[in-house]
Scaffold this motif. Structure first.
Motif, PDB file in Angstrom:
ATOM      1  N   CYS A 210      18.571   2.504  33.987  1.00  0.00           N
ATOM      2  CA  CYS A 210      19.552   2.748  32.932  1.00  0.00           C
ATOM      3  C   CYS A 210      19.514   4.234  32.598  1.00  0.00           C
ATOM      4  O   CYS A 210      18.446   4.764  32.259  1.00  0.00           O
ATOM      5  CB  CYS A 210      19.231   1.913  31.694  1.00  0.00           C
TER       6      CYS A 210
ATOM      7  N   GLY B 262      23.574   5.724  29.236  1.00  0.00           N
ATOM      8  CA  GLY B 262      23.330   4.287  29.211  1.00  0.00           C
ATOM      9  C   GLY B 262      23.917   3.523  30.381  1.00  0.00           C
ATOM     10  O   GLY B 262      23.827   2.291  30.441  1.00  0.00           O
TER      11      GLY B 262
ATOM     12  N   ARG C 292      24.378   1.920  34.060  1.00  0.00           N
ATOM     13  CA  ARG C 292      23.492   1.351  35.078  1.00  0.00           C
ATOM     14  C   ARG C 292      24.027   1.616  36.483  1.00  0.00           C
ATOM     15  O   ARG C 292      23.493   1.112  37.467  1.00  0.00           O
ATOM     16  CB  ARG C 292      23.328  -0.148  34.857  1.00  0.00           C
TER      17      ARG C 292
END
Length: 307
Positions: free
Chosen positions: A30, A35, A37
């Motif tokens: 992450c 944030g 992925r």
């Protein structure tokens, strides 16, 4: 896991890297910036000694590159992860504590490197200790470090280094422990420690020193029980706390020869082991996890001695 199995599993740098990745991002990488992925693994091939550098994750959304070791005690270390992992294994399995000279010989590194590795591991222990507070019945007392006073006062009048210690009990058996250096045993110093180390709903048990009564009132604890030094049951009442303190003094006098420059981290190491004494083989994995989760830049403890 015995030493042979551990060495077989983590004998290659790539194996250590993969395990570190799984510890840090069990659900997948992450990006710490956005944030996301959505990332790819890259190798900095344009840099010198690129084959020896840990891999990077590059976020496909914001393009930030994150090192596998960033945000851990291994970040920017020139020591291979294989040696780091072995050091953590040895520390986790040596109940008496391991000296830097012993680690130096075991890993084939210099003494300063071994010393720094041990200090970083202790900082990881301290940071993990700080995440928990004692509850239930908690006994608190103070003791002193620095050897016997020569012609001076003993106990709370001594010039030795004061320490506040506490232990939680469940059905009369010891559960968890904390130890903190303080400048003195006055209310301001002790209250600062107790505020960090115990919950407000504890049943506090002390020896009647006025400071503890003041702290109990300030913290609004559930109940404050007092067993004074004149009480015949004092030794039995505080047996587990007294034993923990006695064993710590043996711990620091044995392996570390009573050193005075880094006492708080030695206490953190001792309490980390004490609070996980029933973990068995899981202690290695838990310590690896603590080391992977500790960002030295954000830690309360400095890499500089005595801070």
């Amino acid at each position: 896991m015995n030493l042979v199995d551990f060495m077989n599993r983590f004998s290659e740098e790539s194996a250590c890297e993969e395990h570190l990745i799984s510890l840090r991002w069990p659900s997948g990488f992450c990006c710490p910036k956005c944030g996301s992925r959505n990332a790819m693994r890259v190798q900095a091939t344009h840099r010198r000694d690129s084959e020896n550098r840990v891999p990077l994750f590059e976020c496909k959304d914001c393009h930030r590159q994150t090192s596998v070791t960033s945000g851990t005690i291994f970040h920017k270390s020139k020591t291979p992860l294989t040696k780091w992992f072995l050091a953590i294994y040895l520390v986790a399995n040596d109940k008496g504590g391991i000296a830097a000279t012993t680690l130096e010989r075991a890993l084939g590194v210099s003494y300063p490197t071994a010393w720094l590795m041990l200090r970083k591991i202790r900082i990881a222990m301290a940071d993990r200790n700080a995440k928990y507070k004692l509850d239930g019945i908690v006994q608190v007392d103070d003791f002193y470090l620095g050897g016997e006073s020569k012609g001076g006062k003993r106990g709370r009048g001594t010039e030795q280094v004061p320490v506040v210690a506490g232990i939680s009990l469940k059905q009369g058996k010891p559960q968890y422990l904390f130890m903190d250096l303080v400048s003195d045993v006055g209310k301001r110093s002790v209250l600062k420690v107790l505020s960090r180390r115990i919950t407000a709903n504890v049943i506090l048990e002390t020896d009647g020193w006025p400071t503890y009564a003041s702290c109990a009132e300030a913290l609004e604890v559930q109940s404050h029980l007092i067993t004074t030094s004149k009480d015949e049951s004092k030794n039995e009442t505080f047996q587990w706390l007294d034993k923990a303190i006695s064993n710590f003094k043996k711990f620091i006098d044995g392996t570390y020869h009573g050193r005075q420059t880094d006492d708080q981290l030695y206490m953190e190491e001792y309490t980390y082991r004490y609070n996980r004494r029933g973990f068995g083989d899981r202690l290695v994995e838990r310590l690896l996890g603590a080391c992977a989760a500790t960002n030295l830049n954000n830690s309360t403890y400095s890499l500089k001695v005595g801070t």
